[in-house]
Write a protein that holds these residues in place. Structure first.
Motif, short mmCIF file in Angstrom:
data_model
loop_
_atom_site.label_atom_id
_atom_site.label_comp_id
_atom_site.label_asym_id
_atom_site.label_seq_id
_atom_site.Cartn_x
_atom_site.Cartn_y
_atom_site.Cartn_z
N PHE A 282 0.83 -1.21 0.00
CA PHE A 282 0.00 0.00 0.00
C PHE A 282 0.87 1.26 0.00
O PHE A 282 0.55 2.24 -0.68
CB PHE A 282 -0.92 0.01 1.23
N ALA A 283 1.98 1.23 0.73
CA ALA A 283 2.89 2.37 0.76
C ALA A 283 3.49 2.61 -0.61
O ALA A 283 3.63 3.76 -1.05
CB ALA A 283 4.00 2.13 1.79
N VAL A 284 3.86 1.53 -1.33
CA VAL A 284 4.41 1.68 -2.68
C VAL A 284 3.36 2.24 -3.63
O VAL A 284 3.64 3.12 -4.44
CB VAL A 284 4.92 0.32 -3.20
N TRP A 285 2.14 1.75 -3.53
CA TRP A 285 1.04 2.24 -4.38
C TRP A 285 0.78 3.73 -4.11
O TRP A 285 0.50 4.50 -5.02
CB TRP A 285 -0.21 1.43 -4.13
N TYR A 286 0.87 4.13 -2.84
CA TYR A 286 0.60 5.52 -2.47
C TYR A 286 1.70 6.46 -2.97
O TYR A 286 1.44 7.59 -3.38
CB TYR A 286 0.49 5.62 -0.94
N ILE A 287 2.95 5.98 -2.96
CA ILE A 287 4.10 6.82 -3.33
C ILE A 287 4.35 6.82 -4.83
O ILE A 287 4.64 7.86 -5.43
CB ILE A 287 5.36 6.35 -2.57
N LEU A 288 4.24 5.65 -5.46
CA LEU A 288 4.63 5.49 -6.86
C LEU A 288 3.43 5.23 -7.75
O LEU A 288 2.39 4.75 -7.30
CB LEU A 288 5.63 4.34 -7.01
N ASP A 289 3.59 5.52 -9.03
CA ASP A 289 2.53 5.30 -10.02
C ASP A 289 2.69 3.91 -10.63
O ASP A 289 3.09 3.76 -11.78
CB ASP A 289 2.61 6.39 -11.10
N ILE A 290 2.34 2.89 -9.84
CA ILE A 290 2.43 1.50 -10.28
C ILE A 290 1.07 0.85 -10.09
O ILE A 290 0.39 1.09 -9.07
CB ILE A 290 3.50 0.72 -9.50
N HIS A 291 0.65 0.04 -11.05
CA HIS A 291 -0.65 -0.61 -10.96
C HIS A 291 -0.71 -1.50 -9.72
O HIS A 291 0.23 -2.26 -9.44
CB HIS A 291 -0.91 -1.43 -12.22
N PRO A 292 -1.83 -1.44 -8.96
CA PRO A 292 -1.92 -2.23 -7.72
C PRO A 292 -1.79 -3.73 -7.92
O PRO A 292 -1.32 -4.44 -7.03
CB PRO A 292 -3.30 -1.86 -7.16
N ALA A 293 -2.20 -4.24 -9.09
CA ALA A 293 -2.07 -5.68 -9.34
C ALA A 293 -0.60 -6.08 -9.41
O ALA A 293 -0.21 -7.14 -8.90
CB ALA A 293 -2.78 -6.06 -10.64
N GLN A 294 0.23 -5.24 -10.04
CA GLN A 294 1.66 -5.51 -10.10
C GLN A 294 2.26 -5.55 -8.70
O GLN A 294 3.04 -6.44 -8.36
CB GLN A 294 2.37 -4.44 -10.92
N ILE A 295 1.91 -4.55 -7.90
CA ILE A 295 2.46 -4.46 -6.55
C ILE A 295 2.03 -5.65 -5.71
O ILE A 295 2.83 -6.24 -4.97
CB ILE A 295 2.03 -3.14 -5.89
N ALA A 296 0.75 -6.03 -5.81
CA ALA A 296 0.24 -7.13 -5.00
C ALA A 296 0.97 -8.42 -5.31
O ALA A 296 1.35 -9.17 -4.40
CB ALA A 296 -1.27 -7.29 -5.24
N LEU A 297 1.20 -8.68 -6.59
CA LEU A 297 1.91 -9.90 -6.97
C LEU A 297 3.38 -9.86 -6.58
O LEU A 297 3.96 -10.87 -6.18
CB LEU A 297 1.79 -10.12 -8.49
N ALA A 298 3.99 -8.68 -6.69
CA ALA A 298 5.40 -8.56 -6.37
C ALA A 298 5.68 -8.67 -4.88
O ALA A 298 6.72 -9.17 -4.46
CB ALA A 298 5.94 -7.23 -6.90
N PHE A 299 4.73 -8.20 -4.05
CA PHE A 299 4.95 -8.18 -2.61
C PHE A 299 4.32 -9.36 -1.88
O PHE A 299 4.55 -9.53 -0.69
CB PHE A 299 4.40 -6.87 -2.02
N ALA A 300 3.54 -10.17 -2.59
CA ALA A 300 2.92 -11.33 -1.95
C ALA A 300 4.00 -12.27 -1.43
O ALA A 300 4.93 -12.61 -2.17
CB ALA A 300 2.02 -12.06 -2.94
N PRO A 301 3.91 -12.69 -0.16
CA PRO A 301 4.96 -13.55 0.42
C PRO A 301 4.84 -14.99 -0.04
O PRO A 301 4.60 -15.91 0.74
CB PRO A 301 4.69 -13.42 1.93
N GLY A 302 5.01 -15.20 -1.35
CA GLY A 302 4.88 -16.54 -1.90
C GLY A 302 6.08 -16.92 -2.71
O GLY A 302 7.19 -16.50 -2.43
N ALA A 303 5.88 -17.70 -3.76
CA ALA A 303 6.99 -18.25 -4.53
C ALA A 303 7.06 -17.62 -5.91
O ALA A 303 6.05 -17.31 -6.52
CB ALA A 303 6.82 -19.76 -4.67
N LEU A 304 8.28 -17.46 -6.38
CA LEU A 304 8.53 -16.84 -7.69
C LEU A 304 7.80 -17.56 -8.81
O LEU A 304 7.15 -16.93 -9.64
CB LEU A 304 10.04 -16.83 -7.96
#
Length: 350
Positions: A282-304
């Motif tokens: 949420f902090a990245v989405w608030y600061i930067l102009d990046i689509h929330p779907a990209q951020i959610a997938l990139a920050f999800a604590p899962g597997a590459l």
């Protein structure tokens, strides 16, 4: 009832057949990382039922080496470019990693009374194959770690995929084509350097040292574009199936009642990891102009592997997602040996 006695060769063949059947079944029903989770679940079930599971040492060494090479091939010049383009995003990724690991570790230590090494390896988000390999070289409880890590991953994919299907509309899409065309020179360079890194990691006696050494050698070669081809998916899948045998063999018939007992810890770890990652995203989405779907997938604590596939299927820029998961993998791989040694030292001093 008399059990059939199997020698090492028979037990190895049966173990690989069970793991392969579980892997392909998991792929058929659509589980994330099917060749790892499917083989692990199948071998675990077989071991719990009393079937003898066995894997020769030489095959285990080969798997560690190949998985390290394969993981390192995820690094590329594009990964470096992403880090330069989005420094704030990668900084928040590091913050999220520390928060998820630290909070989950404290919860397992203080709330459930787990020992330090087990709590640590259960807390690390993502890099599942490396975390499990590294944990095998310590006194950590593999049953607890496997339950927490696998349940967290299954819940993550199960909840995340439907949610992202809604928010991923009109997300930026960049096609990333992987190069599987090897030259003899590239293969030789990667094999020799990877073997040197694996041996160096082995003799340093750090947890997962052989896999870590091969990983770093492969990452340096790919990051510098000295080698551009990645390990064929079929070879990597075989490695994951064999790793599933190693993981599942750590659970025996004597652990049946413990599996249900560890479910509350696994669910708590999932909640903590999801909340901490969401706040950082949420902090990245608030600061930067990046689509929330990209951020959610990139920050999800899962597997590459699983999350990059979801990125492709949902039309989300896979380079951004993959670069963040590769970065988290490297952060974990580099930190684990030091954290494990520190925990061993503190437990010895007590």
């Amino acid at each position: 009832m008399n059990r059939i006695h199997l020698n090492n060769t028979q037990a190895t063949i049966l173990s690989l057949l069970i793991a392969s059947a579980g892997a392909f079944s998991a792929g058929f029903v659509g589980l994330p990382i099917p060749f790892l989770l499917g083989s692990t679940l199948a071998v675990t079930a077989a071991s719990l039922s009393g079937i003898r599971i066995h894997l020769p040492d030489w095959l285990r060494v080969f798997v560690f080496f190949m998985l390290g090479i394969q993981a390192g091939s995820g690094v590329s010049s594009d990964t470096i470019n992403q880090m330069v383009l989005w420094p704030v995003s990668f900084l928040m990724l590091f913050v999220a990693l520390v928060a998820v690991t630290g909070l989950t570790y404290l919860m397992l230590r203080k709330g459930f009374g787990w020992d330090g090494p087990t709590a640590l390896f259960s807390s690390l988000p993502g890099a599942l194959s490396f975390v499990l390999v590294a944990a095998m070289g310590t006194q950590a409880n593999m049953v607890k770690i496997t339950v927490v890590q696998c349940i967290r991953l299954l819940l993550l994919i199960g909840f995340l995929a439907p949610l992202l299907a809604i928010i991923a509309r009109n997300a930026p899409h960049v096609v990333v084509e992987l190069n599987y065309n090897w030259t003899v020179q590239e293969a030789l360079v990667l094999f020799v350097c990877g073997l040197g890194g694996a041996l160096l990691g082995h003799f340093t006696r750090v947890p997962g040292g052989m896999m870590l050494g091969a990983l770093l050698a492969s990452a340096l070669l790919h990051g510098a574009s000295l080698v551009t081809a990645v390990v064929p998916r079929s070879i990597a899948d075989i490695g994951l199936i064999i790793l599933g045998v190693l993981i599942g063999s750590r659970v025996g018939a004597e652990h049946r009642t413990q599996l249900v007992r560890y479910l509350p810890a696994a669910l708590s770890a999932f909640v903590i990891g999801t909340v901490a990652s969401f706040l950082a995203a949420f902090a990245v989405w608030y600061i930067l102009d990046i689509h929330p779907a990209q951020i959610a997938l990139a920050f999800a604590p899962g597997a590459l592997e699983a999350l990059t596939v979801i990125a492709f299927s949902l039309g989300v820029d896979p380079s951004y997602v993959a670069s963040h998961h590769v970065a988290r993998f490297l952060m974990i791989a580099l930190a684990v040996p030091f954290l494990a040694r520190w925990l061993s030292g503190t437990s010895t001093n007590k």
